[in-house]
Design a protein around this motif. Sequence first.
Motif, PDB file in Angstrom:
ATOM      1  N   VAL A 103       0.840  -1.204   0.000  1.00 34.81           N
ATOM      2  CA  VAL A 103       0.000   0.000   0.000  1.00 34.81           C
ATOM      3  C   VAL A 103       0.872   1.250   0.000  1.00 34.81           C
ATOM      4  N   GLU A 104       1.962   1.228   0.729  1.00 27.96           N
ATOM      5  CA  GLU A 104       2.853   2.394   0.802  1.00 27.96           C
ATOM      6  C   GLU A 104       3.458   2.761  -0.539  1.00 27.96           C
ATOM      7  N   THR A 105       3.479   1.844  -1.510  1.00 28.72           N
ATOM      8  CA  THR A 105       4.011   2.156  -2.839  1.00 28.72           C
ATOM      9  C   THR A 105       3.070   3.059  -3.631  1.00 28.72           C
ATOM     10  N   GLY A 106       1.794   3.092  -3.227  1.00 31.11           N
ATOM     11  CA  GLY A 106       0.798   3.866  -3.964  1.00 31.11           C
ATOM     12  C   GLY A 106       0.204   3.126  -5.149  1.00 31.11           C
ATOM     13  N   LYS A 107       0.639   1.901  -5.391  1.00 30.69           N
ATOM     14  CA  LYS A 107       0.101   1.098  -6.496  1.00 30.69           C
ATOM     15  C   LYS A 107      -1.320   0.651  -6.169  1.00 30.69           C
ATOM     16  N   PRO A 108      -2.102   0.262  -7.191  1.00 27.42           N
ATOM     17  CA  PRO A 108      -3.499  -0.105  -6.958  1.00 27.42           C
ATOM     18  C   PRO A 108      -3.667  -1.376  -6.124  1.00 27.42           C
ATOM     19  N   VAL A 109      -4.696  -1.315  -5.268  1.00 27.75           N
ATOM     20  CA  VAL A 109      -5.050  -2.416  -4.379  1.00 27.75           C
ATOM     21  C   VAL A 109      -6.548  -2.649  -4.500  1.00 27.75           C
ATOM     22  N   ALA A 110      -6.955  -3.900  -4.680  1.00 30.86           N
ATOM     23  CA  ALA A 110      -8.373  -4.250  -4.743  1.00 30.86           C
ATOM     24  C   ALA A 110      -8.673  -5.283  -3.668  1.00 30.86           C
ATOM     25  N   ALA A 111      -9.855  -5.171  -3.070  1.00 33.03           N
ATOM     26  CA  ALA A 111     -10.277  -6.130  -2.050  1.00 33.03           C
ATOM     27  C   ALA A 111     -11.766  -6.372  -2.197  1.00 33.03           C
ATOM     28  N   LEU A 112     -12.157  -7.613  -1.975  1.00 37.99           N
ATOM     29  CA  LEU A 112     -13.530  -8.030  -2.190  1.00 37.99           C
ATOM     30  C   LEU A 112     -14.077  -8.687  -0.930  1.00 37.99           C
ATOM     31  N   CYS A 113     -15.320  -8.349  -0.583  1.00 39.02           N
ATOM     32  CA  CYS A 113     -16.059  -9.019   0.480  1.00 39.02           C
ATOM     33  C   CYS A 113     -15.358  -8.838   1.832  1.00 39.02           C
ATOM     34  N   HIS A 114     -14.775  -9.905   2.410  1.00 38.23           N
ATOM     35  CA  HIS A 114     -14.036  -9.832   3.664  1.00 38.23           C
ATOM     36  C   HIS A 114     -12.568  -9.450   3.448  1.00 38.23           C
ATOM     37  N   GLY A 115     -12.138  -9.315   2.204  1.00 39.00           N
ATOM     38  CA  GLY A 115     -10.749  -8.997   1.889  1.00 39.00           C
ATOM     39  C   GLY A 115     -10.195  -7.774   2.601  1.00 39.00           C
ATOM     40  N   PRO A 116     -10.994  -6.700   2.815  1.00 43.56           N
ATOM     41  CA  PRO A 116     -10.448  -5.528   3.492  1.00 43.56           C
ATOM     42  C   PRO A 116      -9.989  -5.766   4.940  1.00 43.56           C
ATOM     43  N   TRP A 117     -10.345  -6.893   5.534  1.00 45.99           N
ATOM     44  CA  TRP A 117      -9.881  -7.180   6.897  1.00 45.99           C
ATOM     45  C   TRP A 117      -8.360  -7.091   6.997  1.00 45.99           C
ATOM     46  N   THR A 118      -7.652  -7.586   6.009  1.00 51.86           N
ATOM     47  CA  THR A 118      -6.194  -7.535   6.040  1.00 51.86           C
ATOM     48  C   THR A 118      -5.716  -6.093   5.945  1.00 51.86           C
ATOM     49  N   LEU A 119      -6.419  -5.258   5.195  1.00 49.67           N
ATOM     50  CA  LEU A 119      -6.078  -3.835   5.116  1.00 49.67           C
ATOM     51  C   LEU A 119      -6.312  -3.143   6.453  1.00 49.67           C
ATOM     52  N   VAL A 120      -7.363  -3.540   7.171  1.00 47.54           N
ATOM     53  CA  VAL A 120      -7.614  -3.004   8.512  1.00 47.54           C
ATOM     54  C   VAL A 120      -6.440  -3.346   9.421  1.00 47.54           C
ATOM     55  N   GLU A 121      -6.030  -4.603   9.403  1.00 45.12           N
ATOM     56  CA  GLU A 121      -4.921  -5.046  10.256  1.00 45.12           C
ATOM     57  C   GLU A 121      -3.620  -4.340   9.899  1.00 45.12           C
ATOM     58  N   ALA A 122      -3.432  -4.030   8.626  1.00 48.04           N
ATOM     59  CA  ALA A 122      -2.235  -3.324   8.185  1.00 48.04           C
ATOM     60  C   ALA A 122      -2.303  -1.827   8.500  1.00 48.04           C
TER      61      ALA A 122
END
Length: 187
Positions: A103-122
Amino acid sequence: MAHELDGKKVAIMAADGVERCELEAPRGALYGAGAQADVISIHDGEIQARHWDFKEAGSFPVDKMVGEARVEDYDALFLPGGTMNPDQLRMNRDAVNWVRSFVETGKPVAALCHGPWTLVEADVVRGHRFTSWPSIRTDLRNAGAEVVDQEVCIDGQFTTSRSPMDLPAFCLAIVDQFAGQKTSVMA
């Protein structure tokens, strides 16, 4: 979709319990647009897929373990859902650190359904707009995200969708986003 992603390399971070259609359909869209997509996981061999979390649904081969994958080798990151998959990823320090670094690179990130949980933890959702499966929306809000209920949500580098029912719109959106076409937030 034909060659929008020629030469692009996408990391698909997933673990056991990944929702089969949530990995398979987006990966197919990425392949169809010319991308290479690697399944990166917290263990080698294969990851076990599920159908609606309860039914076994085969497996996917792991291309690289998270400790072997280099953030700089990828142009985009995709986090599929399934309840068990992101729950395991967010408990793995290497996976969380890898996602945060990506995420810190600024490159695109996609998450589906429960996928954003890992982004929350990060700890990378603060100040951004997300959509997700309803049961994790409180986690997103508590982590500082603005939560919306829409088929596809695009906010800067992040593209998210709510569920497998949103896959047709999600697949189109991630191809556009990963190709660098800045589509506006969809309602």
